[in-house]
Write a protein that holds these residues in place. Structure first.
Motif, PDB file in Angstrom:
ATOM      1  N   PRO A 187       0.807  -1.231   0.000  1.00  0.00           N
ATOM      2  CA  PRO A 187       0.000   0.000   0.000  1.00  0.00           C
ATOM      3  C   PRO A 187       0.838   1.278   0.000  1.00  0.00           C
ATOM      4  N   ALA A 188       1.928   1.304   0.756  1.00  0.00           N
ATOM      5  CA  ALA A 188       2.778   2.496   0.798  1.00  0.00           C
ATOM      6  C   ALA A 188       3.459   2.728  -0.547  1.00  0.00           C
ATOM      7  N   ILE A 189       3.865   1.657  -1.228  1.00  0.00           N
ATOM      8  CA  ILE A 189       4.482   1.813  -2.542  1.00  0.00           C
ATOM      9  C   ILE A 189       3.465   2.341  -3.543  1.00  0.00           C
ATOM     10  N   VAL A 190       2.249   1.793  -3.500  1.00  0.00           N
ATOM     11  CA  VAL A 190       1.203   2.287  -4.401  1.00  0.00           C
ATOM     12  C   VAL A 190       0.927   3.765  -4.135  1.00  0.00           C
ATOM     13  N   ALA A 191       0.836   4.145  -2.864  1.00  0.00           N
ATOM     14  CA  ALA A 191       0.581   5.543  -2.511  1.00  0.00           C
ATOM     15  C   ALA A 191       1.692   6.451  -3.030  1.00  0.00           C
ATOM     16  N   ASP A 192       2.938   5.982  -2.943  1.00  0.00           N
ATOM     17  CA  ASP A 192       4.066   6.775  -3.446  1.00  0.00           C
ATOM     18  C   ASP A 192       3.983   6.947  -4.954  1.00  0.00           C
ATOM     19  N   LEU A 193       3.636   5.883  -5.671  1.00  0.00           N
ATOM     20  CA  LEU A 193       3.500   5.973  -7.130  1.00  0.00           C
ATOM     21  C   LEU A 193       2.390   6.951  -7.508  1.00  0.00           C
ATOM     22  N   VAL A 194       1.289   6.890  -6.775  1.00  0.00           N
ATOM     23  CA  VAL A 194       0.172   7.801  -7.040  1.00  0.00           C
ATOM     24  C   VAL A 194       0.600   9.250  -6.812  1.00  0.00           C
ATOM     25  N   GLU A 195       1.318   9.494  -5.756  1.00  0.00           N
ATOM     26  CA  GLU A 195       1.775  10.855  -5.462  1.00  0.00           C
ATOM     27  C   GLU A 195       2.719  11.361  -6.546  1.00  0.00           C
ATOM     28  N   GLY A 215      -9.606   9.490  -9.312  1.00  0.00           N
ATOM     29  CA  GLY A 215      -9.573   8.271  -8.531  1.00  0.00           C
ATOM     30  C   GLY A 215      -8.436   7.377  -8.973  1.00  0.00           C
ATOM     31  N   VAL A 216      -8.298   6.263  -8.257  1.00  0.00           N
ATOM     32  CA  VAL A 216      -7.233   5.301  -8.525  1.00  0.00           C
ATOM     33  C   VAL A 216      -7.862   3.923  -8.704  1.00  0.00           C
ATOM     34  N   GLY A 217      -7.524   3.270  -9.792  1.00  0.00           N
ATOM     35  CA  GLY A 217      -7.944   1.895 -10.018  1.00  0.00           C
ATOM     36  C   GLY A 217      -6.753   0.971  -9.871  1.00  0.00           C
ATOM     37  N   ILE A 218      -6.927  -0.107  -9.139  1.00  0.00           N
ATOM     38  CA  ILE A 218      -5.840  -1.062  -8.895  1.00  0.00           C
ATOM     39  C   ILE A 218      -6.240  -2.415  -9.452  1.00  0.00           C
ATOM     40  N   GLY A 219      -5.405  -2.970 -10.322  1.00  0.00           N
ATOM     41  CA  GLY A 219      -5.589  -4.316 -10.821  1.00  0.00           C
ATOM     42  C   GLY A 219      -4.647  -5.258 -10.095  1.00  0.00           C
ATOM     43  N   ALA A 220      -5.165  -6.342  -9.558  1.00  0.00           N
ATOM     44  CA  ALA A 220      -4.349  -7.301  -8.816  1.00  0.00           C
ATOM     45  C   ALA A 220      -4.750  -8.719  -9.190  1.00  0.00           C
ATOM     46  N   ALA A 221      -3.781  -9.576  -9.379  1.00  0.00           N
ATOM     47  CA  ALA A 221      -4.080 -10.980  -9.678  1.00  0.00           C
ATOM     48  C   ALA A 221      -4.689 -11.649  -8.457  1.00  0.00           C
ATOM     49  N   GLY A 222      -5.780 -12.351  -8.665  1.00  0.00           N
ATOM     50  CA  GLY A 222      -6.412 -13.039  -7.553  1.00  0.00           C
ATOM     51  C   GLY A 222      -7.895 -12.781  -7.472  1.00  0.00           C
ATOM     52  N   PHE A 223      -8.497 -13.253  -6.399  1.00  0.00           N
ATOM     53  CA  PHE A 223      -9.931 -13.100  -6.184  1.00  0.00           C
ATOM     54  C   PHE A 223     -10.187 -11.761  -5.499  1.00  0.00           C
ATOM     55  N   VAL A 224     -10.953 -10.911  -6.158  1.00  0.00           N
ATOM     56  CA  VAL A 224     -11.325  -9.612  -5.586  1.00  0.00           C
ATOM     57  C   VAL A 224     -12.808  -9.669  -5.212  1.00  0.00           C
ATOM     58  N   GLY A 225     -13.121  -9.320  -3.988  1.00  0.00           N
ATOM     59  CA  GLY A 225     -14.480  -9.418  -3.488  1.00  0.00           C
ATOM     60  C   GLY A 225     -15.441  -8.479  -4.186  1.00  0.00           C
ATOM     61  N   GLU A 226     -16.731  -8.738  -3.981  1.00  0.00           N
ATOM     62  CA  GLU A 226     -17.760  -7.905  -4.616  1.00  0.00           C
ATOM     63  C   GLU A 226     -17.747  -6.473  -4.120  1.00  0.00           C
ATOM     64  N   ALA A 278      -8.975  -0.054   1.152  1.00  0.00           N
ATOM     65  CA  ALA A 278      -9.018   0.817   2.321  1.00  0.00           C
ATOM     66  C   ALA A 278      -7.620   1.226   2.758  1.00  0.00           C
ATOM     67  N   ASP A 279      -6.673   0.300   2.685  1.00  0.00           N
ATOM     68  CA  ASP A 279      -5.307   0.612   3.103  1.00  0.00           C
ATOM     69  C   ASP A 279      -4.679   1.677   2.214  1.00  0.00           C
ATOM     70  N   VAL A 280      -4.897   1.577   0.900  1.00  0.00           N
ATOM     71  CA  VAL A 280      -4.337   2.572  -0.012  1.00  0.00           C
ATOM     72  C   VAL A 280      -5.071   3.898   0.122  1.00  0.00           C
ATOM     73  N   GLN A 281      -6.397   3.837   0.190  1.00  0.00           N
ATOM     74  CA  GLN A 281      -7.186   5.069   0.274  1.00  0.00           C
ATOM     75  C   GLN A 281      -6.828   5.877   1.517  1.00  0.00           C
ATOM     76  N   ALA A 282      -6.487   5.223   2.603  1.00  0.00           N
ATOM     77  CA  ALA A 282      -6.119   5.938   3.831  1.00  0.00           C
ATOM     78  C   ALA A 282      -4.843   6.740   3.653  1.00  0.00           C
ATOM     79  N   LEU A 283      -4.023   6.356   2.669  1.00  0.00           N
ATOM     80  CA  LEU A 283      -2.742   7.028   2.465  1.00  0.00           C
ATOM     81  C   LEU A 283      -2.794   8.122   1.403  1.00  0.00           C
ATOM     82  N   ILE A 284      -3.799   8.108   0.541  1.00  0.00           N
ATOM     83  CA  ILE A 284      -3.791   9.052  -0.586  1.00  0.00           C
ATOM     84  C   ILE A 284      -4.996   9.982  -0.636  1.00  0.00           C
ATOM     85  N   ASP A 285      -6.037   9.709   0.137  1.00  0.00           N
ATOM     86  CA  ASP A 285      -7.230  10.552   0.167  1.00  0.00           C
ATOM     87  C   ASP A 285      -7.850  10.711  -1.223  1.00  0.00           C
TER      88      ASP A 285
END
Length: 316
Positions: free
Chosen positions: A41-49, A59-70, A90-97
């Motif tokens: 999450p901190a790395i993603v927040a840094d890239l966004v900044e 906004g920010v869209g994140i693509g991740a391999a795996g099962f993403v909930g509804e 939630a973890d990323v959003q808390a860092l980037i607003d």
């Protein structure tokens, strides 16, 4: 112009781009994926900044391999990263607003191709991504299809061979064990290990016995140069992809099937075999409209473009 940021979290690299509403990546940055998943999450927040600068993305869209909930925020399971019920959004959003949408990476790529690539002329698209494994994404009537629990389109684990090769998912005979880059490499290395005289050119890739140098791109390059066995291996791979596509078309009835991922770099060398197998195995072909099978258009950028667009058109 409405800007959004797309992030593609892979097993080795986290890539991000500032994307316009026409699907153009205006600026991109990347960092290695850390071994410690709690740092992501901190790395993603840094890239966004770094990408935001003086701009204010919507906004920010994140693509991740795996099962993403509804909820489009929780990664329930990731095959290559230690995530189980991970509240990534939630973890990323808390860092980037900024609003954050999390999506399966193949779903994001499918949306990117639907909006700006191989499927922009249709409302119904199936994307088959052929990399180490097989991923998929479905757009139906202009909407991304996520299924009842958010984990639809895991097409790589469709069973195609009863009691076949053991898959990392725990089942046997999965589609991705036969129609993926992993399958191509496995078959090429087996020919070398078994001393097949036709494998001389492939064996030379691993000069000194280093089988790790026999990779999908290397075999593809040999095929492009005319090596007969490499051409044969890509022909077999295309057949498996096409047969699976026919089975999926029987269920989904898409108007367009786009073939993406690393293996698609083989271009027409593999597409012709995919199409031939698709046509051979499509039931009652003479009596039904037929999907157009084509190469994906956006390459490795599809996930970033699609994730950013989902943050724009389907905000959190």
């Amino acid at each position: 112009m409405t800007l959004a940021i797309g992030v593609d979290i892979g097993g080795t690299k986290i890539a991000a781009g500032l994307v316009s509403d026409s699907g153009t990546i205006l600026e991109s940055v990347a960092e290695p994926t850390p071994d410690d998943a709690t740092k992501i999450p901190a790395i993603v927040a840094d890239l966004v900044e770094r990408l935001s600068g003086d701009e204010r993305p919507v906004g920010v869209g994140i693509g991740a391999a795996g099962f993403v909930g509804e909820d489009r925020a929780t990664v329930r399971f990731a095959p290559n990263i230690d995530w189980r019920e991970e509240p990534l959004g939630a973890d990323v959003q808390a860092l980037i607003d900024l609003p954050v949408v999390v999506e399966n990476d193949a779903n994001a790529a499918a949306w990117g191709e639907f909006r700006f690539g191989a499927g922009e002329d249709t409302e119904d698209l199936l994307l088959i991504t052929i990399g180490t494994g097989i991923g998929g994404g479905i757009v139906h009537h202009g909407q991304l299809f996520r299924g009842g629990f958010g984990v639809a389109a895991e097409i790589g684990h469709m069973r195609v061979v009863p009691d076949g090769i053991l898959c990392g998912c725990g089942q046997r005979g999965c589609y991705e064990q036969y129609g993926s880059g992993r399958a191509l490499v496995r078959d090429a290395r087996e020919r070398v290990v078994n001393g097949d005289p036709a494998a001389a050119a492939i064996a030379a890739l691993g000069d000194g016995g280093d089988l790790s140098r026999i990779t999908g791109p290397a075999v593809t390059k040999l095929a492009q140069e005319g090596d007969p066995l490499s051409v044969e291996l890509l022909t077999d791979l295309g057949r498996w992809i096409g047969e699976g596509a026919a089975a999926l078309a029987t269920i989904l009835d898409p108007r367009v099937i786009a073939i993406g991922g690393g293996v698609a770099a083989a271009g027409d060398l593999i597409l012709g075999h995919v199409v031939a197998a698709f046509e051979t195995h499509l039931p009652a072909r003479a009596h039904r409209p037929e999907a157009a099978v084509r190469l994906a258009a956006l390459g490795n950028e599809a996930g970033i473009i699609g994730a950013a667009d989902l943050a724009r058109v389907e905000p959190a």
